[in-house]
Design an enzyme around this catalytic site. Structure first.
Site, short mmCIF file in Angstrom:
data_model
loop_
_atom_site.label_atom_id
_atom_site.label_comp_id
_atom_site.label_asym_id
_atom_site.label_seq_id
_atom_site.Cartn_x
_atom_site.Cartn_y
_atom_site.Cartn_z
N ASP A 1 18.99 -1.12 2.91
CA ASP A 1 19.76 -2.27 2.42
C ASP A 1 21.20 -1.88 2.09
OD1 ASP A 1 17.48 -3.71 2.67
OD2 ASP A 1 17.10 -3.95 0.52
N THR B 1 0.83 -1.22 0.00
CA THR B 1 0.00 0.00 0.00
C THR B 1 0.86 1.26 0.00
OG1 THR B 1 -0.01 0.14 2.40
CG2 THR B 1 -1.73 -1.21 1.39
N ASP C 1 17.60 0.98 -2.29
CA ASP C 1 17.05 0.94 -0.93
C ASP C 1 18.12 1.38 0.06
OD1 ASP C 1 16.45 -0.17 1.74
OD2 ASP C 1 14.67 -0.95 0.73
N1 URA Z 1 13.23 4.18 0.21
C1 URA Z 1 14.47 3.87 -0.24
O1 URA Z 1 15.31 3.38 0.51
N2 URA Z 1 14.76 4.11 -1.55
C2 URA Z 1 13.88 4.69 -2.40
O2 URA Z 1 14.22 4.92 -3.57
C3 URA Z 1 12.59 4.99 -1.91
C4 URA Z 1 12.29 4.72 -0.60
#
Ligand code: URA
Length: 212
Positions: free
Chosen positions: A206, A107, A203
């Site tokens: 990550d 969502t 991310d």
């Molecule tokens: N969160 C992230 O870590 N990267 C993105 O591009 C968008 C949200």
């Protein structure tokens, strides 16, 4: 919301290496920390200060010191933690609170799963740390949370922001009357269909901590 795009060659240089998919986690963490220290310099331009009388070895004089209550720095877990050291390097006397927020990948809505903050934030200047302003759901929720507890001046610091996210935060917080500022290292092109910033850096959690 006042939007400050921090414009400096060192910021652009560090961001380029953060974006590069070949940059490993240890290097990513170090660069993110250095970048945040540069952003913190911009973000603290309006930090509250008061006169402070001292004596140099030569003569008395009046300087300034940070006012009380001290600013509160609030990293949004998990990725905001990667920004904490860089921020408190410039504001070592700040207090630190934590907000655990995560977006539902389907969502794209934000949910709060942890909160370690003073109950009463009356008269506090707050600095919210979240590396990626993507859909804006998490940041808007965090800022509202702090404002409802009395924070009266809130600055969000992000490494990267998407135009859609900035617009969404502005719309979601239009009813708040306190000063809200966004300091960001770059405003990218757009969000893709998965809610990632393009070109972005992937991310952030990550890349900071590895995939868990
Ligand atoms: N969160 C992230 O870590 N990267 C993105 O591009 C968008 C949200």
């Amino acid at each position: 919301m006042r939007v400050e795009l921090a414009n400096h060659p060192l910021i652009a240089h560090k961001l380029t290496y953060l974006r590069d998919k070949r940059t490993d986690s240890p290097t990513f963490r170090r660069l993110a920390e250095e970048l945040v220290t540069l952003l913190a310099y911009e973000a603290t331009r309006e930090v509250r200060v008061e006169p402070f009388h001292i004596e140099t070895p030569v003569a008395p004089t009046t300087g300034i010191k940070l006012s009380s209550p001290k600013p509160l720095v609030v990293p949004i877990l998990r990725a905001g933690l990667g920004m904490l050291e860089g921020m408190v390097r410039l504001l070592p006397s700040a207090e630190v609170g934590f907000l655990g927020m995560q977006r539902n990948e389907e969502t794209l809505e934000a949910i709060t799963y942890a909160n370690r903050l003073p109950d009463d934030l009356s008269g506090r200047q707050c600095y919210v740390l979240d590396p990626m302003l993507a859909t804006g759901g998490t940041l808007a929720m965090a800022i509202r949370y702090l404002a409802e507890r009395g924070a009266d001046d809130i600055t969000a610091v992000t490494l990267l922001s998407a135009p859609e996210g900035i617009a969404a935060v502005e719309q979601a917080l239009a009813d708040l009357s306190i000063p809200i500022t966004l300091v960001t290292g770059a405003i990218d092109e757009r969000l893709n269909e998965n809610g990632y910033i393009v070109p972005g850096l992937g991310d952030a959690g990550d890349r900071l901590y590895g995939v868990v």
